[in-house]
Write a protein that holds these residues in place. Sequence first.
Motif, short mmCIF file in Angstrom:
data_model
loop_
_atom_site.label_atom_id
_atom_site.label_comp_id
_atom_site.label_asym_id
_atom_site.label_seq_id
_atom_site.Cartn_x
_atom_site.Cartn_y
_atom_site.Cartn_z
N GLN A 1 -36.64 15.75 8.98
CA GLN A 1 -36.30 14.69 7.87
C GLN A 1 -34.99 15.17 7.06
O GLN A 1 -34.11 14.50 6.90
CB GLN A 1 -37.41 14.20 7.19
CG GLN A 1 -37.95 12.81 7.67
CD GLN A 1 -38.95 12.32 6.80
OE1 GLN A 1 -40.14 12.39 6.68
NE2 GLN A 1 -38.27 11.30 6.06
N ALA A 2 -35.25 16.49 6.68
CA ALA A 2 -34.25 16.88 5.47
C ALA A 2 -32.91 17.06 6.61
O ALA A 2 -31.73 16.85 6.04
CB ALA A 2 -34.62 18.26 5.08
N LEU B 1 -21.81 2.96 12.09
CA LEU B 1 -22.25 3.07 10.78
C LEU B 1 -22.12 1.44 10.41
O LEU B 1 -23.06 0.83 9.59
CB LEU B 1 -21.15 3.79 9.94
CG LEU B 1 -21.33 3.55 8.44
CD1 LEU B 1 -22.29 4.41 7.74
CD2 LEU B 1 -19.80 3.79 7.64
N MET C 1 -31.97 15.42 9.39
CA MET C 1 -31.80 14.08 9.46
C MET C 1 -30.63 13.67 8.10
O MET C 1 -29.84 12.92 8.45
CB MET C 1 -32.73 13.10 9.71
CG MET C 1 -33.47 13.44 11.04
SD MET C 1 -32.54 12.90 12.49
CE MET C 1 -32.70 11.22 12.25
N ILE C 2 -31.49 13.94 7.09
CA ILE C 2 -30.69 13.35 5.80
C ILE C 2 -29.16 13.88 5.83
O ILE C 2 -28.23 13.18 5.43
CB ILE C 2 -31.36 13.63 4.47
CG1 ILE C 2 -32.69 12.58 4.46
CG2 ILE C 2 -30.60 13.51 3.32
CD1 ILE C 2 -33.57 13.10 3.50
N ILE C 3 -29.31 15.25 6.28
CA ILE C 3 -27.79 15.89 6.05
C ILE C 3 -26.93 15.31 7.34
O ILE C 3 -25.70 15.06 6.90
CB ILE C 3 -27.98 17.50 6.08
CG1 ILE C 3 -28.77 17.87 5.01
CG2 ILE C 3 -26.62 18.08 6.29
CD1 ILE C 3 -29.07 19.53 5.26
N ASP D 1 -33.46 6.63 15.99
CA ASP D 1 -33.64 7.70 15.09
C ASP D 1 -34.82 8.61 15.34
O ASP D 1 -35.10 9.61 15.00
CB ASP D 1 -34.02 6.82 13.69
CG ASP D 1 -33.75 7.87 12.23
OD1 ASP D 1 -34.90 8.35 11.91
OD2 ASP D 1 -32.64 8.27 12.06
N VAL E 1 -16.90 9.07 7.92
CA VAL E 1 -16.31 7.49 8.25
C VAL E 1 -15.55 6.92 6.89
O VAL E 1 -14.57 6.48 7.21
CB VAL E 1 -17.29 6.71 8.77
CG1 VAL E 1 -16.89 5.11 8.85
CG2 VAL E 1 -18.08 7.12 10.13
N ASP F 1 -27.02 12.40 8.55
CA ASP F 1 -26.63 11.09 8.36
C ASP F 1 -25.59 11.06 7.03
O ASP F 1 -24.69 10.16 7.11
CB ASP F 1 -27.67 10.19 7.77
CG ASP F 1 -28.59 9.47 9.10
OD1 ASP F 1 -28.06 9.35 10.16
OD2 ASP F 1 -29.52 9.13 8.82
N GLY F 2 -25.93 11.89 6.10
CA GLY F 2 -24.98 11.86 5.11
C GLY F 2 -23.54 12.18 5.39
O GLY F 2 -22.46 11.71 4.91
N ALA F 3 -23.62 13.26 6.16
CA ALA F 3 -22.26 13.69 6.78
C ALA F 3 -21.52 12.92 7.83
O ALA F 3 -20.31 12.46 7.40
CB ALA F 3 -22.44 15.03 7.54
N THR G 1 -21.88 9.54 7.67
CA THR G 1 -21.48 8.53 6.41
C THR G 1 -20.14 8.96 6.00
O THR G 1 -19.25 8.17 6.01
CB THR G 1 -22.48 8.32 5.50
OG1 THR G 1 -23.67 7.91 6.05
CG2 THR G 1 -22.08 7.01 4.59
N ARG G 2 -20.05 10.03 5.24
CA ARG G 2 -18.97 10.51 4.62
C ARG G 2 -17.79 10.74 5.62
O ARG G 2 -16.64 10.51 5.11
CB ARG G 2 -19.26 11.66 3.90
CG ARG G 2 -20.34 11.41 2.86
CD ARG G 2 -20.54 12.59 1.90
NE ARG G 2 -19.60 13.07 0.99
CZ ARG G 2 -19.10 12.47 0.10
NH1 ARG G 2 -19.85 11.55 -0.59
NH2 ARG G 2 -18.18 13.14 -0.65
N ALA H 1 -20.93 19.75 6.22
CA ALA H 1 -22.24 19.52 6.68
C ALA H 1 -22.96 20.66 7.59
O ALA H 1 -24.02 21.04 7.53
CB ALA H 1 -22.52 18.20 7.07
N SER I 1 -16.12 17.00 5.82
CA SER I 1 -17.22 16.75 5.33
C SER I 1 -18.13 17.05 6.46
O SER I 1 -19.54 17.47 6.25
CB SER I 1 -17.76 15.23 4.95
OG SER I 1 -17.66 14.39 6.08
#
Lengths: 199, 199
Positions: A158-159, A108, A161-163, A128, A172, A165-167, A169-170, A183, A179
């Motif tokens: 892609q959707a 991150l 991947m977004i989930i 990625d 950390v 990455d979001g998870a 990130t959160r 996720a 999370s």
Amino acid sequence: MADTPTEADPDPHEEIMRATYRALREHGYADLTIKRIADEYGKSTAAIHYHYDTKDDLLTAFLDFILDQFKDTVHEVETTDPEQRLELLLDKLLVDPRDHQDLLVAILEMRSQVPYNDQFRERFQQNDEYVQYLLRTVIDQGIKTGVFDDVDTDHVAQALMIIVDGARTRAVVFDEEDSLETARQTAAEYVTAALVADD
Amino acid sequence: MADTPTEADPDPHEEIMRATYRALREHGYADLTIKRIADEYGKSTAAIHYHYDTKDDLLTAFLDFILDQFKDTVHEVETTDPEQRLELLLDKLLVDPRDHQDLLVAILEMRSQVPYNDQFRERFQQNDEYVQYLLRTVIDQGIKTGVFDDVDTDHVAQALMIIVDGARTRAVVFDEEDSLETARQTAAEYVTAALVADD
DNA sequence: CCCTTTTGACTAATCGGTTAGTAAGTACAT
DNA sequence: ATGTACTTACTAACCGATTAGTCAAAAGGG
């Protein structure tokens, strides 16, 4: 006196990568110095410079080092059932990281340097693309065998991947490993809603 | 010589915050120094230290500064229809940022410092709680008025936060503003699948 | 005259990087 | 096996530049 008084340590490069890992974990990227890495290495700063010309060279090599580790943890699984394959892949992306929290933090932090470092951007983009390729492949296989609906593979990948990455990130930023669990569930819900044929 | 030779600039603090913003955008958090901020400010480094005792004080104030800006962009909208309210909120979280890419980068970068800075963690957690509260409120209202299914509000709000964070992260790292669009669509799909009553 | 603001000159510490030199091991011809 | 040459891996000392922060003096408006 050292914590591993056993056999000879083989590769100095490998040792320096591990030392960088520890220094990064302890001080963060902004406060990561050759001196601190050298301290973790147990040798002088000049010893570091003997193996890596510049700090930049070292950090680029280090990014390759941790992205390789990441790739290893995601490495494909042997299953022919698309649904199970997708589940396992998402598990590796969202459940596994709990045992590799340090790796997650390191990734991150280096990722947030992308706007200022072309070497970093290149490598993260490639990484990625690799993960997205894995997802697309599984989804395509599922569509071909009729297990999944005939959806827009790119969009779904892609959707997801977004989930992911979001998870990550959160997980950390707020150490709620919660999370990752949420996720995982969200991804499952999304797969069911968008992918699984219900006719 | 200065780029704004117009009226008197009122608050030195505000000017320093803006200067910090520019310095951060240009050099990144790891290379953010008092000197660079002072250069953007157009004054000496001692002038900075007159207004802020330490670099840490300045950075904490700066985080408050940008998080306030963020809060402003998300500020609630006047609508009574829950479905529309949720749509507008998601728009603000996922569409708006395209015009505030710099703010997005700054937030992402400071956020990755959370594991090493308690002040940062505290503020980011509070900010996150605020956004999550907004989401929960809208969802609860939707459930109460029967527009949404009787779902687990907490879970849905957290799921949407994951999507939002993932999209914003990806929008920064890979400058594909595409991911914000995809995320907006993904969020909409998720809302439809998980929230909208279909009986 | 006072008060806020700013500067210039400064300090001690640290930064990434270079240098000369050393110790141990390898290679190889004799 | 012995001497020579070369390589790998390092250290101590040092370099100029930069770091965050201090302080006395000065500027300048009310």
